[in-house]
Design a protein around this motif. Structure first.
Motif, mmCIF file in Angstrom:
data_model
loop_
_atom_site.group_PDB
_atom_site.id
_atom_site.type_symbol
_atom_site.label_atom_id
_atom_site.label_comp_id
_atom_site.label_asym_id
_atom_site.label_seq_id
_atom_site.Cartn_x
_atom_site.Cartn_y
_atom_site.Cartn_z
ATOM 1 N N SER A 1 57.334 60.001 75.095
ATOM 2 C CA SER A 1 58.076 59.783 73.850
ATOM 3 C C SER A 1 57.868 58.348 73.378
ATOM 4 C CB SER A 1 59.565 60.038 74.062
ATOM 5 O OG SER A 1 59.810 61.381 74.404
ATOM 6 N N VAL A 2 57.593 58.191 72.086
ATOM 7 C CA VAL A 2 57.487 56.868 71.468
ATOM 8 C C VAL A 2 58.758 56.635 70.648
ATOM 9 C CG1 VAL A 2 56.210 55.391 69.874
ATOM 10 C CG2 VAL A 2 54.973 56.980 71.374
ATOM 11 N N ILE A 3 59.443 55.540 70.928
ATOM 12 C CA ILE A 3 60.713 55.234 70.273
ATOM 13 C C ILE A 3 60.518 54.037 69.349
ATOM 14 C CG2 ILE A 3 63.132 54.594 70.628
ATOM 15 C CD1 ILE A 3 62.726 55.765 73.520
ATOM 16 N N THR A 4 60.989 54.153 68.114
ATOM 17 C CA THR A 4 60.876 53.073 67.130
ATOM 18 C C THR A 4 62.247 52.778 66.553
ATOM 19 O OG1 THR A 4 58.632 53.780 66.553
ATOM 20 C CG2 THR A 4 59.742 52.296 65.020
ATOM 21 N N THR A 5 62.645 51.509 66.603
ATOM 22 C CA THR A 5 63.910 51.096 66.001
ATOM 23 C C THR A 5 63.625 50.323 64.720
ATOM 24 O OG1 THR A 5 63.941 49.060 67.312
ATOM 25 C CG2 THR A 5 65.096 50.967 68.221
ATOM 26 N N ALA A 6 64.367 50.639 63.666
ATOM 27 C CA ALA A 6 64.199 49.951 62.378
ATOM 28 C C ALA A 6 64.929 48.616 62.406
ATOM 29 C CB ALA A 6 64.723 50.843 61.248
ATOM 30 N N LYS A 7 64.972 47.965 61.256
ATOM 31 C CA LYS A 7 65.593 46.641 61.155
ATOM 32 C C LYS A 7 67.038 46.668 61.610
ATOM 33 C CE LYS A 7 66.518 42.945 57.845
ATOM 34 N NZ LYS A 7 66.392 42.501 56.425
ATOM 35 N N ASN A 8 67.725 47.773 61.360
ATOM 36 C CA ASN A 8 69.126 47.884 61.745
ATOM 37 C C ASN A 8 69.332 48.861 62.893
ATOM 38 O OD1 ASN A 8 68.474 50.216 60.380
ATOM 39 N ND2 ASN A 8 70.484 50.431 59.425
ATOM 40 N N GLY A 9 68.259 49.175 63.625
ATOM 41 C CA GLY A 9 68.336 50.197 64.657
ATOM 42 C C GLY A 9 68.502 49.623 66.060
ATOM 43 N N PHE A 10 69.311 50.283 66.875
ATOM 44 C CA PHE A 10 69.564 49.871 68.258
ATOM 45 C C PHE A 10 69.731 51.117 69.109
ATOM 46 C CE2 PHE A 10 71.367 46.937 65.225
ATOM 47 C CZ PHE A 10 70.805 45.732 65.586
ATOM 48 N N LEU A 11 69.244 51.049 70.340
ATOM 49 C CA LEU A 11 69.260 52.224 71.198
ATOM 50 C C LEU A 11 69.442 51.811 72.644
ATOM 51 C CD1 LEU A 11 68.641 55.376 71.369
ATOM 52 C CD2 LEU A 11 66.322 54.693 71.947
ATOM 53 N N SER A 12 70.256 52.583 73.386
ATOM 54 C CA SER A 12 70.374 52.413 74.839
ATOM 55 C C SER A 12 70.136 53.762 75.498
ATOM 56 C CB SER A 12 71.750 51.876 75.227
ATOM 57 O OG SER A 12 71.860 50.511 74.910
ATOM 58 N N LEU A 13 69.300 53.763 76.517
ATOM 59 C CA LEU A 13 68.976 54.972 77.276
ATOM 60 C C LEU A 13 69.516 54.854 78.688
ATOM 61 C CD1 LEU A 13 65.218 55.376 76.248
ATOM 62 C CD2 LEU A 13 67.186 56.572 75.261
ATOM 63 N N ALA A 14 69.965 55.965 79.237
ATOM 64 C CA ALA A 14 70.411 56.029 80.629
ATOM 65 C C ALA A 14 69.457 56.919 81.406
ATOM 66 C CB ALA A 14 71.835 56.558 80.719
ATOM 67 N N LEU A 15 69.006 56.422 82.560
ATOM 68 C CA LEU A 15 68.155 57.205 83.451
ATOM 69 C C LEU A 15 69.024 57.898 84.493
ATOM 70 C CD1 LEU A 15 65.184 54.721 83.951
ATOM 71 C CD2 LEU A 15 65.511 56.463 82.190
ATOM 72 N N PRO A 16 68.491 58.890 85.202
ATOM 73 C CA PRO A 16 69.310 59.604 86.189
ATOM 74 C C PRO A 16 69.906 58.707 87.269
ATOM 75 C CG PRO A 16 67.346 60.877 85.678
ATOM 76 C CD PRO A 16 67.178 59.552 84.996
ATOM 77 N N ASP A 17 69.256 57.573 87.590
ATOM 78 C CA ASP A 17 69.795 56.680 88.623
ATOM 79 C C ASP A 17 70.738 55.633 88.037
ATOM 80 O OD1 ASP A 17 67.973 55.116 87.286
ATOM 81 O OD2 ASP A 17 67.201 54.144 89.093
ATOM 82 N N GLU A 18 71.165 55.831 86.759
ATOM 83 C CA GLU A 18 72.092 54.938 86.059
ATOM 84 C C GLU A 18 71.454 53.627 85.615
ATOM 85 O OE1 GLU A 18 75.005 55.855 84.909
ATOM 86 O OE2 GLU A 18 74.546 57.794 85.805
ATOM 87 N N SER A 19 70.140 53.496 85.727
ATOM 88 C CA SER A 19 69.482 52.353 85.097
ATOM 89 C C SER A 19 69.620 52.485 83.585
ATOM 90 C CB SER A 19 68.002 52.310 85.479
ATOM 91 O OG SER A 19 67.843 52.006 86.838
ATOM 92 N N ARG A 20 69.584 51.336 82.899
ATOM 93 C CA ARG A 20 69.743 51.319 81.450
ATOM 94 C C ARG A 20 68.557 50.612 80.797
ATOM 95 N NH1 ARG A 20 73.190 54.439 82.483
ATOM 96 N NH2 ARG A 20 75.358 54.516 81.754
ATOM 97 N N ILE A 21 68.100 51.177 79.705
ATOM 98 C CA ILE A 21 67.040 50.576 78.904
ATOM 99 C C ILE A 21 67.606 50.354 77.506
ATOM 100 C CG2 ILE A 21 64.710 50.844 77.984
ATOM 101 C CD1 ILE A 21 64.217 52.909 80.236
ATOM 102 N N SER A 22 67.658 49.112 77.070
ATOM 103 C CA SER A 22 68.169 48.785 75.740
ATOM 104 C C SER A 22 67.005 48.351 74.851
ATOM 105 C CB SER A 22 69.210 47.667 75.817
ATOM 106 O OG SER A 22 70.343 48.112 76.539
ATOM 107 N N ILE A 23 66.910 48.980 73.698
ATOM 108 C CA ILE A 23 65.825 48.688 72.753
ATOM 109 C C ILE A 23 66.464 48.180 71.472
ATOM 110 C CG2 ILE A 23 63.802 49.602 71.579
ATOM 111 C CD1 ILE A 23 63.841 51.907 73.644
ATOM 112 N N PRO A 24 66.359 46.888 71.184
ATOM 113 C CA PRO A 24 66.976 46.333 69.976
ATOM 114 C C PRO A 24 66.151 46.635 68.733
ATOM 115 C CG PRO A 24 65.915 44.607 71.211
ATOM 116 C CD PRO A 24 65.744 45.864 72.015
#
Length: 566
Positions: free
Chosen positions: A139-162
């Motif tokens: 999956s390719v994820i793209t955030t716009a000028k006002n876009g923000f995203l946080s992902l949770a993995l099964p082991d509770e790791s977090r990926i934040s994409i500003p």
């Protein structure tokens, strides 16, 4: 069906074989021979998995069952010091290196999202993301000028994409049986921040790759970003070893350190800027536009301010990079928020963060104040304001001090858009107005308007006017230096039939005697500063009929002007 991973050589700017490795020391696991377990069960014992043999098990059958390859029986024999592929006693502990276990698909869940964020799957289909969506490998994820995203993995790791970023979930898998994660996040544009759960116990892998580098961790909190100087890596917790592919672990970055990797080579370790602070007053925001001021740091080349709904800044809803120290953001609803602030150094490394909680209570918004302004010359004070949307009423406060510690009037639930106060002493005052509205079935008061101040001064007066019978009517009134005046004389109380309207620079006038009749007189002053006061109270005077001599002078009889007796 297998899918080939997109080649790293196709990545924009990927023109150097420089790699960044992040690692931690892993202690040796307890020898599997000392572990006991139920026959047929497995136990996670990094760097291995331990299997407890069933009746009839051989190295070949175990290798086929757990590694999908009978040929791995030789490796299992060496690891367990078993010289031939014979039947293994029931309950025997057989260690299987984790690297031999097959991988299975994993996933990432959208746990926080704001603004415009899209994803393109491995088939090239692009869709907008929503909270709770599941994402898979490629999956390719793209955030716009006002876009923000946080992902949770099964082991509770977090990926934040500003905002203004793009990442590819190049690898999203886990080992079969142990669920040990195997994750690669490929940064193609912007930044990514990762909070990785400890991988020491399960020998998991988490990598962030970028056009010039790879970051592999075993449990830490770090950032990777693309800037004008190269690839910036910043460690917020944990220890990080960095180096080129040909010379890994060349440099150790401790917590609070970062470096730049570019085509020129591996940058030296540098201490990250300390966390900035905010100027006091940020705690309560009472205007729809949130305003924060960063305390200036020497040598800082700018600051990043992020607004989140949680203290860990996983759910970022707004952010901005500023050169000066002022940050403003609109569009937030009333509630509790957290601002996370960092500072940048000259190389573009982003420093340590500080988090500041604040409350936004800007609604219902106060009305605009109308009157009084600056100063007032009147008998009473008339407060006026505009009508606020959905207002059920208003609350007015008047005080003798700007801090409203000495409140003289506190009038709530005023239904109209004006209020009159009488019998106030002449003095300087401060006032403000708030809106009352319905919220969740209860009466809710919004913040007060900006404080207004005015000086309440004596109303313009006019000295008593009488008809002496003379040929001239003389008028005068109290005044202050620098004032000018407008005098009006009318034959009706509404001053619609003016006999005289005259601008004067002096507080007096003498005019030819008007014809007999009833007259109404008033005056208003314009102060030296341009303030135009209200009219004085109206004076009423009757000009009587009199006898005059041939030369027009009044006839005096016993000290009194003679009047006709009819």
């Amino acid at each position: 069906m297998s899918h080939a991973l997109p080649s790293r050589l196709s990545l924009r700017f990927f023109s150097a074989s420089i790699a960044l490795f992040l690692s931690v020391t892993v202690s040796a696991s307890t020898p599997a021979a000392k572990i006991s377990g139920e026959p047929g069960s497995i136990s996670n014992t990094p760097p291995d998995m331990t299997y407890f043999a069933l009746e009839g098990d051989t190295l070949s059958s175990i290798a086929l069952r757990y590694t999908d390859k009978t040929s791995n029986a030789t490796l299992l024999g060496k690891r367990n010091k078993i010289s031939n592929d014979r039947t293994i006693p029931i309950g025997s502990a057989i260690v299987i290196p984790l690297e031999l276990l097959p991988e299975e698909a994993s996933q990432a869940k959208v746990v926080a999202l704001a603004g415009q964020v899209t994803t393109k799957n491995k088939n090239g289909i692009e869709t907008a993301l929503s909270l709770g969506d599941m994402l898979y490998e490629y999956s390719v994820i793209t955030t716009a000028k006002n876009g923000f995203l946080s992902l949770a993995l099964p082991d509770e790791s977090r990926i934040s994409i500003p905002s203004n970023s793009q990442v590819l979930l190049a690898k999203l898998r886990m080992l079969k049986y142990t669920k040990s994660p195997r994750t690669e996040v490929r940064l193609q544009q912007g930044r990514v921040e990762s909070r990785v759960s400890t991988l020491v116990s399960n020998k998991g892998r988490f990598e962030v790759t970028s056009p010039l580098a790879i970051a592999g961790v075993r449990g830490t909190h770090f950032r990777v970003g693309i800037n004008d100087n190269g690839i910036a890596s910043e460690v917020l917790s944990g220890a990080v070893a960095v180096g080129k592919i040909t010379k890994p672990n060349a440099l150790l970055l401790a917590s609070g350190q970062g470096n730049i990797i570019n085509q020129a080579g591996l940058g030296k370790a540098a201490s990250l800027f300390a966390a900035p602070t905010l100027e006091n007053g940020y705690q309560l925001q009472e205007k729809p536009t949130v305003q924060l001021a960063v305390s200036k740091m020497e040598q800082a080349r700018g600051y990043r301010v992020q607004i989140a709904t949680d203290a860990q800044a996983q759910n970022i809803i707004a952010e901005g990079r500023i050169v000066d120290t002022a940050y403003k953001v609109d569009g937030l609803i009333d509630g509790n928020y957290f601002s996370r602030v960092t500072a940048f150094d000259a190389a573009g490394l982003e420093g340590l963060p500080a988090v500041f909680p604040f409350t936004l209570k800007a609604r219902p918004e106060p009305p605009f104040t109308v009157a009084p302004k600056a100063k007032l010359r009147a008998e009473s004070v008339n407060f006026a304001w505009t009508e606020a949307t959905d207002a059920l009423g208003y609350r007015l406060q008047l005080a003798s001090d700007a801090e409203f510690k000495q409140i003289l009037i506190d009038q709530s639930e005023i239904k109209a858009t004006q209020y009159t106060a009488s019998k106030l002493p002449h003095a300087k005052y401060f006032w403000r107005i708030a809106t009352l509205a319905q919220k969740n079935g209860k009466l809710d008061q919004g913040p007060y308007s900006d404080t207004q101040t005015f000086s309440f001064m004596p109303a313009q007066a006019m000295n008593p006017v009488t008809d002496t019978g003379a040929n001239a009517l003389s008028l005068n009134w109290p005044s202050e230096p620098g004032q000018s005046f407008l005098l009006e004389i009318a034959s009706d109380a509404s001053f619609s039939a003016l006999y005289l309207s005259q601008q004067l620079s002096q507080p007096e006038i003498s005019i030819p005697r008007p014809p007999s009749g009833l007259y109404f007189i008033r005056v208003k002053a314009t102060d030296a500063d341009g303030y135009v006061g209200a009219y004085s109270a109206t004076q009423k005077v009757e000009i009587f009929t009199r006898w005059v001599s041939g030369n027009g002078e009044p006839i005096d009889i016993g000290g009194t002007v003679a009047r006709p007796n009819f």
